[in-house]
Structures are given as structure tokens and as C-alpha cells.
Design a protein around this motif. Sequence first.
Motif, PDB file in Angstrom:
ATOM      1  N   SER A  42       1.021  -1.068   0.119  1.00 48.24           N
ATOM      2  CA  SER A  42      -0.010   0.078  -0.012  1.00 48.24           C
ATOM      3  C   SER A  42       0.871   1.242  -0.020  1.00 48.24           C
ATOM      4  O   SER A  42       2.025   1.236   0.595  1.00 48.24           O
ATOM      5  CB  SER A  42      -0.854  -0.063   1.446  1.00 48.24           C
ATOM      6  N   ILE A  43       0.431   2.357  -0.868  1.00 46.03           N
ATOM      7  CA  ILE A  43       1.348   3.613  -0.761  1.00 46.03           C
ATOM      8  C   ILE A  43       0.202   4.656  -0.822  1.00 46.03           C
ATOM      9  O   ILE A  43      -0.827   4.596  -1.222  1.00 46.03           O
ATOM     10  CB  ILE A  43       1.935   3.570  -2.155  1.00 46.03           C
ATOM     11  N   ASP A  44       0.942   5.865  -0.055  1.00 38.88           N
ATOM     12  CA  ASP A  44       0.062   6.957  -0.117  1.00 38.88           C
ATOM     13  C   ASP A  44       0.028   7.859  -1.038  1.00 38.88           C
ATOM     14  O   ASP A  44      -1.048   8.713  -1.350  1.00 38.88           O
ATOM     15  CB  ASP A  44       0.338   8.012   1.144  1.00 38.88           C
ATOM     16  N   MET A  45       0.657   7.278  -2.490  1.00 37.57           N
ATOM     17  CA  MET A  45       0.433   7.866  -3.900  1.00 37.57           C
ATOM     18  C   MET A  45      -1.103   7.180  -4.256  1.00 37.57           C
ATOM     19  O   MET A  45      -1.577   8.162  -5.066  1.00 37.57           O
ATOM     20  CB  MET A  45       1.301   7.129  -4.762  1.00 37.57           C
ATOM     21  N   GLY A  46      -1.610   6.381  -3.418  1.00 43.14           N
ATOM     22  CA  GLY A  46      -2.963   5.977  -4.007  1.00 43.14           C
ATOM     23  C   GLY A  46      -3.973   6.946  -3.524  1.00 43.14           C
ATOM     24  O   GLY A  46      -4.858   7.208  -4.520  1.00 43.14           O
TER      25      GLY A  46
END
Length: 387
Positions: free
Chosen positions: A310-314
Amino acid sequence: MKQNLEGKLQPIQEKLWDINKSLYHNPELGDQEFESMAKLVAFLEEHQFTVEKGVVDRPTAFKAVYDSKADGPTIAYLAEYDALPGVGHGCGHNLIGTMSVGAGILLSKIIDDIGGRVVVFGTPAEETNGAKVPMTENGLFDDIDAAMIVHPAGESHESGDSLAMDAIQFDFRGKSSHAAASPEKGINALDAVIQLFNGINALRQHVTSDVRIHGVITEGGSAANVVPDKAVAQFYIRASNRNYLNEVVEKVKGIAYGASAMTGADVIIDNYELSYDNMITNQTLSKAFTHNLLKAGVEKVYKAKDTFGSIDMGNVSHIVPAIHPYIGFGVPDLVAHTKEFADLTITSKGYKMLGQGALSLAFTGYDLITDSNLLAEVKAEFQQKRE
């Protein structure tokens, strides 16, 4: 004009390389990246960017802007620079930060001729409590036309998907008592946590295969002859899209309330880190970047790989057209979050990657500004995926 961009890389690459090595030798954890931020900001200011530090109440976050004062799209590059405890830059954020800053500076050198605006966001704590989340919530991306970041990896891959994630803490409170002399007077909070784990394990059979639920017990009592009056468990809960993740989280919370009812222990449920949304890659933008990555000298770019992280770029990708591709060291079996990975970032492979990544990002920014049809297609795809 792209040849002009290539020519402007050499004068800044050595300084970018020095910053990259400095970040490697002085790794800083999320929201503690004061020196790392200062070095990146100073270089941007040296190249006439206007910088606002401490945005969204995160001391090590920043927004750097170079405005041509002429009409045109606004292109954003995202810099990460947090390290991992005990490992250092085992995810290559020292390269991510310098590639994005380099791309922003390169594009700024020609943007007065083509119009538009370039923004570099400094985004702390991607590994834990990603600053991109409050940045999206506070409207920092509302005037951005496209957002890009490129991540080091063993091999180069197109931008793909990531899982939405919630970080949930379950804090059970019971009543202590002598576990042998008067167990009937106690309420065992640890029993509640164990029932929570058992219930979640039973749930796994009844969720889709993309779901990932993994947790630890952070507190479970201090002595075997004392009924634990407090027990705490923390879980990451992930799924391929935000809507389904919300459903799964509600089921897990239901299990926690059931464990509370079974044992008599009260439960407090809250998020201990910010929630990440799933990554929605803009395929039109991704194809343009892949073309430019090859143009910059990368020999092979593989299709997007399956990922369960999971990445906060999502979160950014839900607000604006975005990509999160990977640029490779040429080491197929490389494992991220390792010292081996970190060490590669200061080798000749890392030096080459820094130049190629910065150029590819800058090339793609140039394409978006100068090709109105490309930008229209990018925006049309974004709107279609939102509907």
C-alpha cells in the motif's frame, strides 16, 4: 526541446548525487527528515523555486513552485525522503527525492518558453503515516493537472495497482486479579485479543483473495499470575479497492465487539496510522512515461507487477491523474527494505538511475505541457475511472 532538457541534466546531476549520498549516510525516519528536507529545499531555492515549508502541519513537508507566469498545465513531482529503522534507505527514498527534485529543476529550465507551472511536493513518512494523505484532504492537489513519482526497484516496471489499507488498533480493557487465587474476579483482556485473532482467522475464508489482514499483539499482560487488564492488537487490513476495504473493516470491527461481549472486556477501536487508498494508475500517462523511460536509456520496461503493498500515492491518484512506476537497478531478485537495496542507491547503478529517472519525469512533464491532446486523453481517462 527534449535534447535541451538532456543537456541541462549534467550541470545539476553531481549536486543531486551528493544529496542522494548524504541522505543515504544520514537516514532519517518519517516526520524526522529535517536535514534531508533542508538539502532538497535548498537546491530548489537555488534554482528559483518558491518554497513553503511545514505544509499540512507536517514540519518536514514542503511545496516548491516554479511558475512561468504563462498559461499552461501544472505538473507535480513527488519527493520522498524517509528511511526505515535499522535499515536506512532500503526503499530508495534518497533516490526518489533526488529524482523528483531533479525533474522539477529540469522542467523549470524550459517552462518559461512553453508555459505552465511545475510543483515539487516534499512528502514525509511514506513508510508509516504518509503526508500525501493530508495533502490530498487539504486540497494541495486541486490545481494539479498530473502527478508523478518513480520508485527504485530490481527491474523497471510500468505503473500498476496497490491495495487500499487501514491501520486499526484494538485496545481491550478488563480487570486485573490474581490468576490463581481469585480468577473469577478478573476480566481477561488478553482473552479478548485472542478471540479477535480467532475471529479474523475464521473470516479469511469469506473474503476475496486480494484481502490481506495481518496483526500483532503489542500489549498482552506482564505476569502469568496476573489476569491482564489491558491488551492491545494492531492490524493492517488491505483490499484492492477502498469500498470493499471499508466492508471488510466493518466485519473485523464486528469481530472485536463480539470478543468484547464474550469476555466482558471493553474495547476502543481507532486508527493508529493514516489510511491509504488503492492506487489508480492513469494508463495514458503511464504509457507516455514508459516511452520516455526507454528514450532516457532504460533498456527494458516490464508490465506492471502484482503488488500487495500500500502506498499513499494511492490517495493522490483518486484526486488527480497519477502514476507510480518503477525504475530498475538491473538486479531481478533484489528485495526491498534491505541493506542490500539501500547500498545499491550509492553505486554506479544508482547514479545512472538518478539521471534516467529525473529525465524521464521531466520528459513526460514536457509532453503534457506541449501536447494538449495527450493531456486531454489523460484527463478523460481520469474522469471515466472516477464515474
